[in-house]
Design a protein around this motif. Structure first.
Motif, short mmCIF file in Angstrom:
data_model
loop_
_atom_site.label_atom_id
_atom_site.label_comp_id
_atom_site.label_asym_id
_atom_site.label_seq_id
_atom_site.Cartn_x
_atom_site.Cartn_y
_atom_site.Cartn_z
N ASN A 77 49.84 45.14 46.80
CA ASN A 77 49.36 44.54 47.67
C ASN A 77 47.46 44.53 48.14
O ASN A 77 47.49 43.70 48.93
N THR A 78 47.16 45.50 47.56
CA THR A 78 45.45 44.95 47.40
C THR A 78 45.73 43.96 47.14
O THR A 78 44.57 43.15 47.26
N TYR A 79 45.72 43.77 46.04
CA TYR A 79 45.81 42.06 44.88
C TYR A 79 45.99 40.95 45.59
O TYR A 79 45.33 40.03 45.82
N ARG A 80 47.66 41.11 46.55
CA ARG A 80 47.81 40.30 47.34
C ARG A 80 46.55 39.62 47.84
O ARG A 80 46.55 38.60 48.93
N VAL A 81 45.75 40.83 49.46
CA VAL A 81 45.16 40.82 50.20
C VAL A 81 44.02 39.74 49.19
O VAL A 81 42.81 39.65 50.41
N ILE A 82 43.62 40.67 48.45
CA ILE A 82 42.37 39.49 47.24
C ILE A 82 42.64 37.95 47.49
O ILE A 82 41.51 37.45 47.45
N MET A 83 43.91 37.86 46.99
CA MET A 83 44.06 36.14 46.83
C MET A 83 44.03 35.86 47.91
O MET A 83 43.58 34.21 48.43
N ARG A 84 44.35 36.08 49.46
CA ARG A 84 43.90 35.36 50.67
C ARG A 84 42.07 35.92 50.85
O ARG A 84 41.63 35.19 52.19
N ALA A 142 42.26 35.52 38.66
CA ALA A 142 42.48 36.51 37.22
C ALA A 142 40.90 36.72 36.59
O ALA A 142 40.55 38.20 36.09
N ASN A 143 39.98 35.64 36.86
CA ASN A 143 38.15 35.82 36.52
C ASN A 143 37.53 36.55 37.48
O ASN A 143 37.04 37.77 36.91
N GLU A 144 37.83 37.29 38.50
CA GLU A 144 37.07 37.66 39.70
C GLU A 144 37.90 39.44 39.36
O GLU A 144 37.15 39.96 39.56
N ILE A 145 38.73 40.13 39.28
CA ILE A 145 39.27 41.04 39.46
C ILE A 145 39.16 42.01 38.40
O ILE A 145 38.47 42.99 38.71
N PRO A 146 38.27 41.71 37.62
CA PRO A 146 37.41 43.03 36.74
C PRO A 146 36.44 42.89 37.18
O PRO A 146 35.35 44.20 37.26
N LEU A 148 35.52 42.86 40.65
CA LEU A 148 36.01 42.94 42.08
C LEU A 148 36.57 44.40 42.51
O LEU A 148 36.04 45.69 42.64
N MET A 149 37.27 45.25 40.58
CA MET A 149 38.21 45.99 40.94
C MET A 149 37.77 46.65 39.78
O MET A 149 38.56 48.17 39.37
N ASN A 150 37.12 46.40 39.37
CA ASN A 150 36.32 46.89 37.87
C ASN A 150 37.66 47.49 36.58
O ASN A 150 38.23 49.05 35.86
N ILE A 151 38.51 46.43 36.11
CA ILE A 151 40.21 46.79 35.58
C ILE A 151 40.32 44.88 35.59
O ILE A 151 40.45 45.01 36.39
N ASP A 152 40.50 44.95 33.62
CA ASP A 152 41.15 43.92 33.28
C ASP A 152 42.64 44.25 33.17
O ASP A 152 43.32 44.28 31.93
#
Length: 260
Positions: A77-84, A142-146, A148-152
């Motif tokens: 759910n967190t990733y879905r919000v980040i995508m938008r 995929a490039n921004e998540i590491p 933003l979330m400090n996780i790949d």
């Protein structure tokens, strides 16, 4: 039960008498819907891609336990919000010049229950633009998540391909809806005409309305039939030349008597 059967029979009789009207409304409704779906309504294309949320593994271990999977599912759910979010969509607008101002209106981000896969669907009137937006969103995310979330833990499962056919409007569905609406309109018009038309057209309707047997009827005589009948009955006037000759002979005999 008999009253319901009679009512159904009356409705069928009304529709049968107005079958031409109903046929025309069905034809107009279906034709109009077909024309709108083909030449008026703007087609919409969909391009989709998928990303996988990979469970985080312990260093030096290749085993993934249920706790790690649950942790990944909780991030969906967190990733879905980040995508938008503007952090992703603003970068997409920079890389796709033809993208609309508000990409979130044409973007659908969904995932199945208890699934680690996120589906990204983009709808647009231009299939190429829809494909570019879907692929760029996946790439930027995929490039921004590491950072933003400090996780790949995001992997791209599939990239979007340019759709060959639009998802809407569906010509068959539009035409079917037009045919149904045409039938409904024609049936309503037939019932309205039947309700306000108080004329009795034949003996059968008279028996149904009055509940009395018909013992005789008066035929309808048109004016043209009466005119034709009179023309046949009128005698033909002919000139008799012998009568005129006799009149002359009589007059000459009278003159002879007077002179003698």
């Amino acid at each position: 039960m008999n009253s319901q059967t009679m009512l159904l029979a009356d409705l069928l009789a009304v529709f049968k008498k107005s079958k031409l009207l109903i046929f025309l409304t069905v034809l107009i409704g279906g034709g109009t819907a077909y024309y709108l779906s083909q030449y008026v309504v703007e087609p919409t294309y969909e391009a989709s891609t998928q990303v996988l949320i990979v469970p985080k593994q312990e260093v030096g271990s290749n085993i993934v336990d249920s706790t790690q999977i649950s942790s990944s599912l909780s991030l969906i759910n967190t990733y879905r919000v980040i995508m938008r979010s503007p952090a992703i969509l603003n970068e997409v607008k920079t890389q796709v010049p033809n993208a609309p101002t508000d990409i979130s209106e044409i973007l659908l981000v969904e995932s199945e229950e208890e699934s680690q896969v996120i589906n990204i669907v983009v709808s647009h009137s231009d299939p190429v633009v829809a494909t570019d937006i879907a692929n760029v969103i996946t790439e930027v995310f995929a490039n921004e998540i590491p950072d933003l979330m400090n996780i790949d833990n995001v992997r791209v499962l599939s990239v979007a391909e340019v759709p060959a056919f639009p998802v809407s409007p569906n010509m068959l569905i539009y035409t079917a809806i037009g045919v149904v609406l045409g039938f409904v309109v024609g049936s309503v018009l037939a019932l309205v005409r039947y309700t306000f038309d108080k004329r009795v057209r034949d003996e059968k309707e008279a028996e149904q309305l009055l509940s009395l047997p018909v013992i005789g009827n008066i035929p309808v005589i048109e004016k043209r039939d009466m005119a034709a009948k009179r023309s046949k009955q009128e005698p033909v006037k002919e000139v008799n030349p012998s009568v005129k000759g006799d009149e002359k002979h009589v007059s000459s005999a009278k003159d002879t008597r007077q002179s003698s």
